[in-house]
Motif scaffolding. Structure first.
Motif, PDB file in Angstrom:
ATOM      1  N   VAL A  83       1.090  -1.177  -0.047  1.00  0.00           N
ATOM      2  CA  VAL A  83       0.005  -0.039   0.021  1.00  0.00           C
ATOM      3  C   VAL A  83       0.945   1.448  -0.147  1.00  0.00           C
ATOM      4  N   GLY A  84       0.523   2.303  -0.715  1.00  0.00           N
ATOM      5  CA  GLY A  84       1.414   3.536  -0.769  1.00  0.00           C
ATOM      6  C   GLY A  84       0.547   4.520  -1.456  1.00  0.00           C
ATOM      7  N   HIS A  85       1.706   5.426  -2.175  1.00  0.00           N
ATOM      8  CA  HIS A  85       1.191   6.669  -2.926  1.00  0.00           C
ATOM      9  C   HIS A  85       2.221   6.871  -4.178  1.00  0.00           C
ATOM     10  N   TYR A  86       1.982   6.956  -5.276  1.00  0.00           N
ATOM     11  CA  TYR A  86       2.819   7.617  -6.022  1.00  0.00           C
ATOM     12  C   TYR A  86       2.830   9.198  -5.929  1.00  0.00           C
ATOM     13  N   HIS A  87       3.837   9.501  -6.342  1.00  0.00           N
ATOM     14  CA  HIS A  87       4.180  11.226  -6.387  1.00  0.00           C
ATOM     15  C   HIS A  87       4.622  11.669  -7.771  1.00  0.00           C
ATOM     16  N   PRO A  88       3.712  11.752  -8.765  1.00  0.00           N
ATOM     17  CA  PRO A  88       4.329  12.311 -10.061  1.00  0.00           C
ATOM     18  C   PRO A  88       4.255  13.545  -9.940  1.00  0.00           C
ATOM     19  N   THR A  89       5.480  14.242 -10.385  1.00  0.00           N
ATOM     20  CA  THR A  89       5.541  15.720 -10.538  1.00  0.00           C
ATOM     21  C   THR A  89       5.594  16.078 -12.138  1.00  0.00           C
ATOM     22  N   LYS A  90       4.693  17.106 -12.340  1.00  0.00           N
ATOM     23  CA  LYS A  90       4.737  17.787 -13.616  1.00  0.00           C
ATOM     24  C   LYS A  90       4.701  19.103 -13.608  1.00  0.00           C
ATOM     25  N   ASN A  91       5.553  20.026 -14.287  1.00  0.00           N
ATOM     26  CA  ASN A  91       5.471  21.284 -14.424  1.00  0.00           C
ATOM     27  C   ASN A  91       5.571  21.918 -12.912  1.00  0.00           C
ATOM     28  N   GLY A  92       6.491  21.307 -11.968  1.00  0.00           N
ATOM     29  CA  GLY A  92       6.548  21.761 -10.790  1.00  0.00           C
ATOM     30  C   GLY A  92       5.352  21.384  -9.693  1.00  0.00           C
ATOM     31  N   LYS A  93       4.552  20.648 -10.383  1.00  0.00           N
ATOM     32  CA  LYS A  93       3.306  20.404  -9.293  1.00  0.00           C
ATOM     33  C   LYS A  93       3.448  18.881  -9.051  1.00  0.00           C
ATOM     34  N   SER A  94       3.504  18.441  -7.524  1.00  0.00           N
ATOM     35  CA  SER A  94       3.299  16.975  -7.386  1.00  0.00           C
ATOM     36  C   SER A  94       1.945  16.771  -6.979  1.00  0.00           C
ATOM     37  N   THR A  95       1.699  15.583  -7.023  1.00  0.00           N
ATOM     38  CA  THR A  95       0.046  14.983  -6.979  1.00  0.00           C
ATOM     39  C   THR A  95       0.332  13.589  -6.143  1.00  0.00           C
ATOM     40  N   ALA A  96      -0.437  13.263  -5.108  1.00  0.00           N
ATOM     41  CA  ALA A  96      -0.267  12.085  -4.438  1.00  0.00           C
ATOM     42  C   ALA A  96      -1.320  11.159  -4.983  1.00  0.00           C
ATOM     43  N   VAL A  97      -1.089   9.983  -5.393  1.00  0.00           N
ATOM     44  CA  VAL A  97      -1.951   8.967  -6.215  1.00  0.00           C
ATOM     45  C   VAL A  97      -1.918   7.612  -5.283  1.00  0.00           C
ATOM     46  N   ARG A  98      -2.902   7.310  -4.811  1.00  0.00           N
ATOM     47  CA  ARG A  98      -3.043   6.383  -4.068  1.00  0.00           C
ATOM     48  C   ARG A  98      -2.976   4.882  -4.888  1.00  0.00           C
ATOM     49  N   PHE A  99      -2.405   3.866  -4.140  1.00  0.00           N
ATOM     50  CA  PHE A  99      -2.262   2.619  -4.800  1.00  0.00           C
ATOM     51  C   PHE A  99      -2.099   1.259  -4.039  1.00  0.00           C
ATOM     52  N   ILE A 100      -2.637   0.169  -4.351  1.00  0.00           N
ATOM     53  CA  ILE A 100      -2.301  -1.001  -3.662  1.00  0.00           C
ATOM     54  C   ILE A 100      -1.735  -2.104  -4.753  1.00  0.00           C
ATOM     55  N   HIS A 101      -0.694  -2.506  -4.654  1.00  0.00           N
ATOM     56  CA  HIS A 101      -0.043  -3.856  -5.410  1.00  0.00           C
ATOM     57  C   HIS A 101      -0.403  -5.080  -4.967  1.00  0.00           C
ATOM     58  N   GLU A 102      -0.593  -5.967  -5.700  1.00  0.00           N
ATOM     59  CA  GLU A 102      -0.575  -7.364  -5.164  1.00  0.00           C
ATOM     60  C   GLU A 102       0.612  -8.048  -6.052  1.00  0.00           C
ATOM     61  N   TRP A 103       1.364  -8.562  -5.206  1.00  0.00           N
ATOM     62  CA  TRP A 103       2.494  -9.329  -5.963  1.00  0.00           C
ATOM     63  C   TRP A 103       2.411 -10.746  -5.691  1.00  0.00           C
ATOM     64  N   THR A 104       2.898 -11.352  -6.861  1.00  0.00           N
ATOM     65  CA  THR A 104       2.881 -12.853  -6.517  1.00  0.00           C
ATOM     66  C   THR A 104       4.440 -13.513  -6.695  1.00  0.00           C
ATOM     67  N   VAL A 105       4.876 -14.180  -5.942  1.00  0.00           N
ATOM     68  CA  VAL A 105       6.094 -14.870  -5.867  1.00  0.00           C
ATOM     69  C   VAL A 105       6.197 -16.146  -6.052  1.00  0.00           C
ATOM     70  N   ARG A 106       7.075 -16.648  -6.915  1.00  0.00           N
ATOM     71  CA  ARG A 106       7.145 -17.978  -7.166  1.00  0.00           C
ATOM     72  C   ARG A 106       8.714 -18.334  -7.561  1.00  0.00           C
ATOM     73  N   ASP A 107       9.069 -19.304  -6.735  1.00  0.00           N
ATOM     74  CA  ASP A 107      10.403 -20.099  -6.951  1.00  0.00           C
ATOM     75  C   ASP A 107      11.558 -18.687  -6.975  1.00  0.00           C
ATOM     76  N   GLY A 108      11.225 -17.879  -5.787  1.00  0.00           N
ATOM     77  CA  GLY A 108      11.902 -16.712  -5.555  1.00  0.00           C
ATOM     78  C   GLY A 108      12.276 -15.712  -6.803  1.00  0.00           C
ATOM     79  N   LYS A 109      10.997 -15.662  -7.449  1.00  0.00           N
ATOM     80  CA  LYS A 109      10.890 -14.411  -8.558  1.00  0.00           C
ATOM     81  C   LYS A 109       9.545 -13.747  -8.442  1.00  0.00           C
ATOM     82  N   LEU A 110       9.569 -12.755  -8.834  1.00  0.00           N
ATOM     83  CA  LEU A 110       8.306 -11.918  -8.757  1.00  0.00           C
ATOM     84  C   LEU A 110       7.652 -12.363 -10.402  1.00  0.00           C
ATOM     85  N   THR A 111       6.529 -12.964 -10.183  1.00  0.00           N
ATOM     86  CA  THR A 111       5.700 -13.291 -11.401  1.00  0.00           C
ATOM     87  C   THR A 111       4.527 -12.502 -11.867  1.00  0.00           C
ATOM     88  N   ARG A 112       4.088 -11.723 -10.846  1.00  0.00           N
ATOM     89  CA  ARG A 112       2.823 -10.914 -11.056  1.00  0.00           C
ATOM     90  C   ARG A 112       2.823  -9.627 -10.126  1.00  0.00           C
TER      91      ARG A 112
END
Length: 128
Positions: A83-112
């Motif tokens: 869970v977190g936020h992205y902070h894109p900045t464009k033309n000097g203006k920063s924005t907070a964009v909320r996100f959630i990522h679901e990661w899947t791990v298989r055999d020691g590698k990120l698969t999704r």
């Protein structure tokens, strides 16, 4: 892998800050990088090449793009939610964009990586 090991693997991905060597080490060749429809350049990208393709499309549209992780939540034997936020900045203006990522791990590698994010805010920040 244990929930702790999976969480550390995912944490390394965020801490890589786009380092191609680290990304290539962590990502499975069959990774599905699933960006929310409606998000800038949303769609499914594959493998580390897909990760680079995605950011190759996104980064020219902004001055910078920071990802702030707030929480890691291991789930079961093969998933980690972030869970977190992205902070894109464009033309000097920063924005907070909320996100959630679901990661899947298989055999020691990120698969999704499945993203759910505030597409409307992201589109406004990138294309505003």
């Amino acid at each position: 892998m244990s929930a702790t090991a999976n969480t550390e693997l995912v944490r390394r991905m965020y801490e890589a800050n786009g380092d191609a060597d680290v990304i290539n080490e962590l990502v499975s060749p069959d990774l599905a990088w699933d960006v929310t429809p409606g998000f800038p350049h949303g769609g499914v990208y594959h493998g580390s090449e897909g990760v680079f393709e995605y950011f190759g499309k996104l980064m020219p549209q902004v001055d910078s793009w920071e990802t702030e992780v707030e929480e890691y939540h291991p789930s079961g034997e093969d998933r980690v939610f972030v869970v977190g936020h992205y902070h894109p900045t464009k033309n000097g203006k920063s924005t907070a964009v909320r996100f959630i990522h679901e990661w899947t791990v298989r055999d020691g590698k990120l698969t999704r990586m499945y993203q759910a994010a505030d597409s409307a805010v992201a589109q406004q920040a990138v294309n505003g």
